[in-house]
Design an enzyme around this catalytic site. Sequence first.
Site, PDB file in Angstrom:
ATOM      1  N   SER A   1      25.190  49.644 -20.706  1.00 35.78           N
ATOM      2  CA  SER A   1      25.656  51.172 -20.325  1.00 35.78           C
ATOM      3  C   SER A   1      24.485  51.835 -19.604  1.00 35.78           C
ATOM      4  CB  SER A   1      26.609  51.675 -21.428  1.00 35.78           C
ATOM      5  OG  SER A   1      27.039  52.810 -20.659  1.00 35.78           O
TER       6      SER A   1
ATOM      7  N   ASP B   1      35.587  46.099 -16.840  1.00 30.09           N
ATOM      8  CA  ASP B   1      34.790  47.460 -17.239  1.00 30.09           C
ATOM      9  C   ASP B   1      35.527  48.391 -16.456  1.00 30.09           C
ATOM     10  OD1 ASP B   1      32.952  49.398 -17.563  1.00 30.09           O
ATOM     11  OD2 ASP B   1      31.187  48.286 -17.380  1.00 30.09           O
TER      12      ASP B   1
ATOM     13  N   HIS C   1      33.605  47.424 -20.998  1.00 33.92           N
ATOM     14  CA  HIS C   1      32.332  47.974 -20.990  1.00 33.92           C
ATOM     15  C   HIS C   1      31.463  47.702 -22.246  1.00 33.92           C
ATOM     16  CE1 HIS C   1      29.489  50.523 -19.191  1.00 33.92           C
ATOM     17  NE2 HIS C   1      29.367  51.287 -20.239  1.00 33.92           N
TER      18      HIS C   1
END
Length: 427
Positions: free
Chosen positions: A236, A326, A361
Amino acid sequence: MMAGAVHPILSVCPSRALFTEKFRVLVENLPPGLSVTLHSLHCSEVKDYWEAYGHYVADNKGTVDVSQEASLGGTYTGKEPMGLLWSMIPVPGSKDHAVLFKVDVETPQEVLISVFQGHLSEGFRQKPPLASVVAERWSMAPGLKIVRVREKEIEGILYIPPGPGPFPGVLDVSGFRGDVTACRPAMLAAQGFVAFGVNYSLPGSEFTTDYFLRAFEFLQEHPLVISNRVGLISMSLGAIVVLNMACRTEAISPRCCVSINGSHLLMEESVDKMLNNFFKMKEHTIRRNEQNHVIMRGLPLPIPNEPTINMENINCPLLLVVGEDDLNFPSTECAELMAKRMHTAGKEHLLTILSYPGAGHIIHLPNSNLIRISHWRFSFFDQHEMILWGGHPKPHAFAAEDSWDKILAFLKQHLYPDPQSVPDAAL
């Protein structure tokens, strides 16, 4: 119906294991053809209860082997040896959008596994099980040493494997959900790396690339670390950080880099300023679904040619892990653009991309359940929002398991002087 003299035998092997290890759930001494439900129950560190369950039928020997037989229904279906973990959901009546993660690596995740007669989908607490056993899942391997660091204006936790060393090192930079990935450095240390989980959520602090470069240098200079065998890993926002670091070849020389759902966006100033500047320019790209949940994947789109980091400056092997579902970040598009830039620079031989359909994600450790949505507050929102991270349970679970194995192989290949000497940690 169960005959009164028959006593089912439920076993979990190993009953104590590292978080990433598989276990075998076996029920014996059942009447052949009996319908049963295997059920798991866990109380999290914040006292939320989570459960998973699968429906099975005993074979002609009166046995149910979860590692070999298919679940006919429940929170997972098919042959899924670890479905009782990765498909966990909050029990009915729990608070909305609870998140399951482990922060305290020095205590185990305890999971109560039970077998019930019949194919049940509710009422597990009201019905006595035929048998139960507690399984322990550990983030910390035996002999691991934990050192809390606060020096050179950096803060974090150092995880050191047992033995005389020296060891290769890995700087682990967390993402937005740093609590979710808290046990990853401990699991890396279980594989023979000195792992430094660097903290960048300190109140009132400005976290620039220089902060993370100092953390890298601290790890590199540690007496138990092989100074020229230090790598980077993150997910991330942290993955943006480590990619910016990997391009700073005049400052550091990482041996390799792992980026999970990250991007080559340029971080000229601090982490917060980068995000706030992006938000101000691109706020109109944030979408909301019918439930008013925030979908942020459009925020950086279209990815500009500038300002982005110079992928041409990366001189170490780079592994990109991509979740194709994602919803928080355009990871697929970013990976494609990074690949083009490295190809143009004649450095495609340094790049490996792992792309997973149906994965979201937050791709974390194997056997972790999917975090598809959660409460979160970014500095540019006035209040906590419901953020969609994306992913679907079964393909996301596959991505977590497959990518972890390949991440470890990648790190061992590029960091360990002799890959054959890397320990296979287990309890």
